[in-house]
Design a protein around this motif. Structure first.
Motif, PDB file in Angstrom:
ATOM      1  N   SER A  89      93.545  51.548  28.761  1.00 57.57           N
ATOM      2  CA  SER A  89      92.521  50.532  28.520  1.00 57.57           C
ATOM      3  C   SER A  89      92.478  49.587  29.710  1.00 57.57           C
ATOM      4  CB  SER A  89      92.813  49.745  27.234  1.00 57.57           C
ATOM      5  OG  SER A  89      94.076  49.119  27.299  1.00 57.57           O
ATOM      6  N   ILE A  90      91.285  49.143  30.052  1.00 59.67           N
ATOM      7  CA  ILE A  90      91.089  48.290  31.226  1.00 59.67           C
ATOM      8  C   ILE A  90      91.741  46.926  31.013  1.00 59.67           C
ATOM      9  CG2 ILE A  90      89.358  47.045  32.592  1.00 59.67           C
ATOM     10  CD1 ILE A  90      87.496  49.432  32.196  1.00 59.67           C
ATOM     11  N   ARG A  91      92.505  46.487  32.001  1.00 61.86           N
ATOM     12  CA  ARG A  91      93.077  45.143  32.018  1.00 61.86           C
ATOM     13  C   ARG A  91      92.507  44.421  33.229  1.00 61.86           C
ATOM     14  NH1 ARG A  91      94.139  46.469  27.681  1.00 61.86           N
ATOM     15  NH2 ARG A  91      96.143  46.497  26.562  1.00 61.86           N
ATOM     16  N   ASN A  92      91.709  43.383  32.982  1.00 62.25           N
ATOM     17  CA  ASN A  92      91.096  42.637  34.073  1.00 62.25           C
ATOM     18  C   ASN A  92      92.158  42.079  35.016  1.00 62.25           C
ATOM     19  OD1 ASN A  92      88.498  43.068  33.102  1.00 62.25           O
ATOM     20  ND2 ASN A  92      88.562  41.254  31.791  1.00 62.25           N
ATOM     21  N   GLY A  93      91.864  42.178  36.313  1.00 63.09           N
ATOM     22  CA  GLY A  93      92.790  41.672  37.312  1.00 63.09           C
ATOM     23  C   GLY A  93      93.719  42.728  37.870  1.00 63.09           C
ATOM     24  N   THR A  94      93.718  43.928  37.266  1.00 63.12           N
ATOM     25  CA  THR A  94      94.563  45.008  37.776  1.00 63.12           C
ATOM     26  C   THR A  94      93.760  45.904  38.711  1.00 63.12           C
ATOM     27  OG1 THR A  94      94.019  46.496  35.941  1.00 63.12           O
ATOM     28  CG2 THR A  94      95.901  45.009  35.645  1.00 63.12           C
ATOM     29  N   LYS A  95      94.438  46.575  39.606  1.00 64.56           N
ATOM     30  CA  LYS A  95      93.771  47.480  40.540  1.00 64.56           C
ATOM     31  C   LYS A  95      93.079  48.614  39.800  1.00 64.56           C
ATOM     32  CE  LYS A  95      94.537  50.224  44.699  1.00 64.56           C
ATOM     33  NZ  LYS A  95      95.530  50.656  45.726  1.00 64.56           N
ATOM     34  N   ALA A  96      93.714  49.103  38.726  1.00 61.39           N
ATOM     35  CA  ALA A  96      93.144  50.228  37.979  1.00 61.39           C
ATOM     36  C   ALA A  96      91.798  49.872  37.352  1.00 61.39           C
ATOM     37  CB  ALA A  96      94.115  50.679  36.903  1.00 61.39           C
ATOM     38  N   ALA A  97      91.602  48.584  37.039  1.00 59.56           N
ATOM     39  CA  ALA A  97      90.350  48.168  36.403  1.00 59.56           C
ATOM     40  C   ALA A  97      89.155  48.340  37.328  1.00 59.56           C
ATOM     41  CB  ALA A  97      90.458  46.715  35.941  1.00 59.56           C
TER      42      ALA A  97
END
Length: 243
Positions: free
Chosen positions: A134-142
């Motif tokens: 699940s997308i976590r704002n502020g992470t590179k994966a997002a």
């Protein structure tokens, strides 16, 4: 947390800490829970020959795809993880390994997912905590492209849960007829004792005379199939008061 294997206080590292705990007198069990797949030394693995140290670890895999692990910036490879599991099972027969797996990480293709699924089958994790990315704002994966659709994540998660259930059944079958030291954690109204063996197998024992927070020697008798939440029915050793 999962990086407790890097514990260090003055001259005491994680292995020394475990050794010190095992030297404490008394009837107790020590279980190492979620831990990252560090390069466990032979010294560390030899500690599992102590009856107080439960022959089970929850080692976090996250993905069986080399490409996906690299994208996640994990500090290990799938090959290293596989070799580590082989070493553990060679050192300690019947050692139980459980794991975490993330499905649907950005860029995970069907081939990548198949590598994860195949690795879960081959290593035989008796339980797999499956998480949909699940997308976590502020992470590179997002901010990564190729976000995997939710529908595909759900399908892949179901596949891993099925593999987990199959693995659990196979592991329980492997343990049939073997003895375990069961810790009584709860007793139901009908006198059924519930708890876990040292190999982290959930157990059910019919005996109204048992007490919570005590150990009892049992023999694994049969499997109660409930998908990935299966458990085993056990019989008490050297006692005629149980079913």
């Amino acid at each position: 947390g999962v990086n407790m294997g890097r514990y260090k206080y003055q001259e005491t590292d994680f292995e020394t800490l475990i050794e010190n705990i095992l030297r404490i007198e008394g009837d107790f069990r020590l279980r190492i829970s979620s831990i990252e797949p560090d390069n466990f030394s032979d010294r560390f693995l030899n500690l599992f020959h102590d009856d107080k140290l439960a022959p089970h670890m929850h080692i976090c895999l996250q993905s069986g795809s080399e490409k996906t692990l690299k994208a996640m910036h994990r500090h290990y490879t799938a090959l290293e993880f596989r070799k580590m599991c082989d070493r553990i099972k060679t050192q300690v027969p019947d050692f139980n390994i459980t794991t975490d797996l993330i499905v649907g990480f950005p860029g995970e293709t069907e081939d990548d997912f198949s590598e994860s699924a195949n690795m879960c089958r081959e290593i035989g994790f008796s339980h797999i905590h499956t998480f949909k990315y699940s997308i976590r704002n502020g992470t590179k994966a997002a901010t990564m492209s190729e976000q995997v659709p939710e529908k595909i994540k759900t399908i892949r998660s179901a596949v891993i849960r099925d593999i987990s259930a199959e693995n659990k059944k196979k592991y329980f079958e492997q343990m049939m007829g073997k003895t375990q030291k069961m810790l009584i954690e709860r007793i139901t109204a009908d006198g059924t004792a519930l708890g876990y063996g040292e190999n982290y197998i959930p157990m059910r024992l019919k005996n109204k005379d048992l007490e919570k927070n005590t150990f009892v020697d049992v023999r694994i008798d049969s499997i109660i199939e409930r998908g990935d939440k299966s458990e085993v029915r056990v019989k008490q050793e050297h006692n005629n008061n149980c079913d």
